[in-house]
Scaffold this motif. Structure first.
Motif, mmCIF file in Angstrom:
data_model
loop_
_atom_site.group_PDB
_atom_site.id
_atom_site.type_symbol
_atom_site.label_atom_id
_atom_site.label_comp_id
_atom_site.label_asym_id
_atom_site.label_seq_id
_atom_site.Cartn_x
_atom_site.Cartn_y
_atom_site.Cartn_z
ATOM 1 N N ILE A 182 -10.219 9.703 -11.376
ATOM 2 C CA ILE A 182 -9.741 7.204 -10.315
ATOM 3 C C ILE A 182 -10.089 8.902 -8.928
ATOM 4 O O ILE A 182 -9.422 9.623 -8.824
ATOM 5 N N GLY A 183 -11.171 7.539 -8.094
ATOM 6 C CA GLY A 183 -10.909 8.038 -7.242
ATOM 7 C C GLY A 183 -9.566 6.692 -6.303
ATOM 8 O O GLY A 183 -9.942 5.766 -6.058
ATOM 9 N N TRP A 184 -8.773 7.520 -5.723
ATOM 10 C CA TRP A 184 -7.156 6.715 -5.154
ATOM 11 C C TRP A 184 -7.993 6.645 -3.517
ATOM 12 O O TRP A 184 -8.114 8.223 -3.021
ATOM 13 N N ASP A 185 -8.131 5.463 -2.709
ATOM 14 C CA ASP A 185 -8.223 5.889 -1.324
ATOM 15 C C ASP A 185 -6.352 5.377 -1.072
ATOM 16 O O ASP A 185 -5.842 4.699 -1.385
ATOM 17 N N ILE A 186 -6.067 6.442 -0.600
ATOM 18 C CA ILE A 186 -4.439 5.872 0.871
ATOM 19 C C ILE A 186 -4.437 6.123 2.107
ATOM 20 O O ILE A 186 -5.722 6.774 3.007
ATOM 21 N N ALA A 187 -3.798 5.260 2.551
ATOM 22 C CA ALA A 187 -3.098 5.276 4.046
ATOM 23 C C ALA A 187 -2.696 5.712 4.735
ATOM 24 O O ALA A 187 -1.302 5.929 3.316
ATOM 25 N N ILE A 188 -1.882 6.023 5.011
ATOM 26 C CA ILE A 188 -0.661 6.291 5.856
ATOM 27 C C ILE A 188 0.000 5.917 6.683
ATOM 28 O O ILE A 188 -0.671 5.796 8.162
#
Length: 340
Positions: A294-300
């Motif tokens: 899986i490719g996860w899109d992460i925000a901070i």
């Protein structure tokens, strides 16, 4: 037999590419690649066709990773979109893909890691939608099945004065998922405040329950409200400590040592809360055992990292040689983790 199957697969892929042939777009990539060498455009186009069969590259891959200037042994080290697609089809359970294809299913499944409030417009009335809108300064509406940043609209809630009309518009356009807009970490906003600048973290959970980080990518907006590469954004690769390894590049191959709008230096930029990000993607990967790649899109956010979405057929990100000086792709890393 394995070699024959590989050649058959590559040949079938090339035939499909020819069937979808867009001459002008292909020549655009050929002209872009020809600038890296003294070879004529027609020769570059032939080399693109050769690489499509030999290395399973798309024409976009050929241009994005500067195949024109790479030696044969270097070309062999690159993961490509078709190779990634084959892995996704082989490793990820078809029956479970809806968790990632439908953003509403994803929100329900990973709600505790989203870090934001959301509603399904089809499940609430005008009064509930108004209460949601008034709780937030900005909201973003999404088509639950949209990809690549398409089907997304950002709205300032102070400018929304007709809730029934808004609800009717959302239902008509299919943008029935409405979320509060995340407030990003000050360091990420410093990069570019116009979009939520995210990370793409590609993971593989192996049969021994170890989660491997295959690629760590910093994506940055550039003039738009989203950071997607296909919508004007740029990206650079991260090292093991979460620091940008080199300049960023956009879809046209332009290098950016510093951000053209904010002037912030991109090379060496340190992503904040990186240890927490690694812990988050490890947790996320373990939550979907039937979809290990899986490719996860992460925000901070100022408090913690949160997940935006997951991609069961993740795109491929690698360093661009003409920008980074790195002439080795991530295929060996994928092979070591996946044992193929």
């Amino acid at each position: 037999m394995g070699a024959i199957n590989r050649l058959y697969r590559r040949g079938r892929f090339f035939v499909r590419r020819v069937a979808m042939f867009d001459r002008e777009r292909v020549m655009q990539f050929a002209r872009q690649s020809a600038k890296l060498s003294k070879a004529p455009v027609w020769w570059v186009a032939l080399d693109m066709a050769y690489c499509a069969v030999r290395y399973e590259t798309t024409f976009e891959n050929y241009s994005e990773w500067d195949f024109r200037i790479l030696k044969r042994r270097e070309r062999k080290t690159y993961m490509t979109d078709p190779k990634s697609f084959h892995l996704s089809r082989r490793l990820n359970d078809d029956a479970q893909r809806g968790i990632f294809d439908d953003k509403l299913q994803f929100a329900a499944r990973f709600g505790d890691e989203l870090g934001r409030e959301w509603v399904d417009v089809r499940e609430i009335d005008d009064a509930q939608l108004e209460a949601f809108v008034r709780r937030h300064e900005r909201v973003i509406s999404k088509n639950p099945g949209g990809v690549g940043g398409n089907g997304i609209t950002m709205r300032d809630t102070a400018q929304i004065d007709d809730i029934p009309a808004l609800r009717a518009e959302l239902l008509e356009t299919g943008q029935v998922l409405v979320e509060e807009v995340l407030v990003q970490h000050p360091e990420m906003a410093r990069l570019y405040p116009g979009s939520v600048n995210s990370l793409r973290m590609v993971t593989y959970r192996d049969p021994d329950d170890e989660v491997h980080l295959l690629a760590a990518v910093l994506k940055v907006g550039n003039g738009g409200v989203i950071d997607n590469f296909s919508n004007g954004g740029m990206y650079t690769m991260l090292g093991e400590d979460g620091r940008a390894l080199h300049a960023a590049s956009d879809e046209e191959g332009h290098p950016f040592e510093t951000h053209p709008i904010t002037g912030v230096e991109l090379t060496g930029f340190q992503v904040p809360l990186y240890d927490e990000i690694l812990a988050l993607v490890d947790r996320l990967a373990r939550r979907v055992p039937d979809l290990p790649y899986i490719g996860w899109d992460i925000a901070i956010t100022p408090e913690r990292p949160v997940v935006i979405e997951g991609n069961h057929n993740t795109g491929v990100f690698q360093s661009k040689p003409s920008v980074s000086g790195i002439r080795r792709g991530l295929l060996p890393r994928y092979r070591a983790a996946m044992r193929f």
